[in-house]
Write a protein that holds these residues in place. Sequence first.
Motif, mmCIF file in Angstrom:
data_model
loop_
_atom_site.group_PDB
_atom_site.id
_atom_site.type_symbol
_atom_site.label_atom_id
_atom_site.label_comp_id
_atom_site.label_asym_id
_atom_site.label_seq_id
_atom_site.Cartn_x
_atom_site.Cartn_y
_atom_site.Cartn_z
ATOM 1 N N UNK A 167 0.740 -1.426 -0.307
ATOM 2 C CA UNK A 167 0.313 -0.166 -0.081
ATOM 3 C C UNK A 167 1.007 1.449 0.543
ATOM 4 N N UNK A 168 2.273 1.335 0.234
ATOM 5 C CA UNK A 168 2.945 2.137 -0.717
ATOM 6 C C UNK A 168 2.938 2.862 -1.295
ATOM 7 N N UNK A 169 2.612 4.270 -1.786
ATOM 8 C CA UNK A 169 2.412 4.858 -2.961
ATOM 9 C C UNK A 169 3.313 5.143 -3.760
ATOM 10 N N UNK A 170 4.667 5.261 -3.199
ATOM 11 C CA UNK A 170 5.981 5.228 -3.693
ATOM 12 C C UNK A 170 6.271 3.781 -4.715
ATOM 13 N N UNK A 171 5.897 2.647 -3.475
ATOM 14 C CA UNK A 171 6.485 1.605 -3.962
ATOM 15 C C UNK A 171 5.631 1.183 -5.317
ATOM 16 N N UNK A 172 4.602 1.631 -5.268
ATOM 17 C CA UNK A 172 3.753 1.327 -6.310
ATOM 18 C C UNK A 172 3.379 2.153 -7.131
ATOM 19 N N UNK A 173 4.467 3.226 -7.468
ATOM 20 C CA UNK A 173 4.970 4.103 -8.280
ATOM 21 C C UNK A 173 6.539 3.532 -8.865
ATOM 22 N N UNK A 174 6.833 3.655 -8.672
ATOM 23 C CA UNK A 174 8.375 2.973 -8.307
ATOM 24 C C UNK A 174 8.316 1.122 -9.149
ATOM 25 N N UNK A 175 7.418 0.325 -8.772
ATOM 26 C CA UNK A 175 6.860 -0.687 -9.551
ATOM 27 C C UNK A 175 6.716 -0.372 -10.617
ATOM 28 N N UNK A 176 5.585 0.567 -11.041
ATOM 29 C CA UNK A 176 4.788 0.725 -11.995
ATOM 30 C C UNK A 176 5.943 1.533 -13.316
ATOM 31 N N UNK A 177 6.654 2.016 -12.841
ATOM 32 C CA UNK A 177 7.949 2.848 -13.603
ATOM 33 C C UNK A 177 8.581 1.707 -14.272
ATOM 34 N N UNK A 185 8.825 8.755 -14.012
ATOM 35 C CA UNK A 185 7.803 8.652 -13.147
ATOM 36 C C UNK A 185 6.660 9.840 -12.785
ATOM 37 N N UNK A 186 6.802 10.425 -13.355
ATOM 38 C CA UNK A 186 5.239 11.363 -13.573
ATOM 39 C C UNK A 186 4.179 10.253 -14.455
ATOM 40 N N UNK A 204 -0.778 7.562 -13.229
ATOM 41 C CA UNK A 204 -1.811 6.338 -13.663
ATOM 42 C C UNK A 204 -1.904 5.780 -12.014
ATOM 43 N N UNK A 205 -1.185 6.707 -10.888
ATOM 44 C CA UNK A 205 -1.591 5.832 -9.758
ATOM 45 C C UNK A 205 -2.196 7.050 -8.937
ATOM 46 N N UNK A 206 -2.716 8.263 -9.298
ATOM 47 C CA UNK A 206 -3.000 9.192 -8.894
ATOM 48 C C UNK A 206 -4.711 8.716 -9.409
ATOM 49 N N UNK A 207 -4.889 8.456 -11.410
ATOM 50 C CA UNK A 207 -6.001 7.750 -11.768
ATOM 51 C C UNK A 207 -6.646 6.850 -10.798
ATOM 52 N N UNK A 208 -5.834 5.486 -10.347
ATOM 53 C CA UNK A 208 -6.309 4.329 -9.372
ATOM 54 C C UNK A 208 -7.039 4.771 -8.122
#
Length: 67
Positions: free
Chosen positions: A34-44, A51-52, A57-61
């Motif tokens: 559930x860590x937002x930064x972790x999710x962003x990093x893995x998606x990237x 990163x942007x 994508x995470x914000x839309x999710x």
Amino acid sequence: MNSDILQGKWKQIKGQAKQKWGELTDDELDQIDGKRDGLVGKIQEHYGIAKSEAEQQVAQFETSCHC
């Protein structure tokens, strides 16, 4: 949804995250926890995007999540 809510409800919504980002493994989703930064990093990392773009994508999710 703010990142505290994302982290608090992660067990409930990680299936939705798996549907959206199918390249993420169950182990990775467990590690993100559930860590937002972790999710962003893995998606990237998995999708080879900036990163942007991953943050967008995470914000839309977060806004479209049914939780």
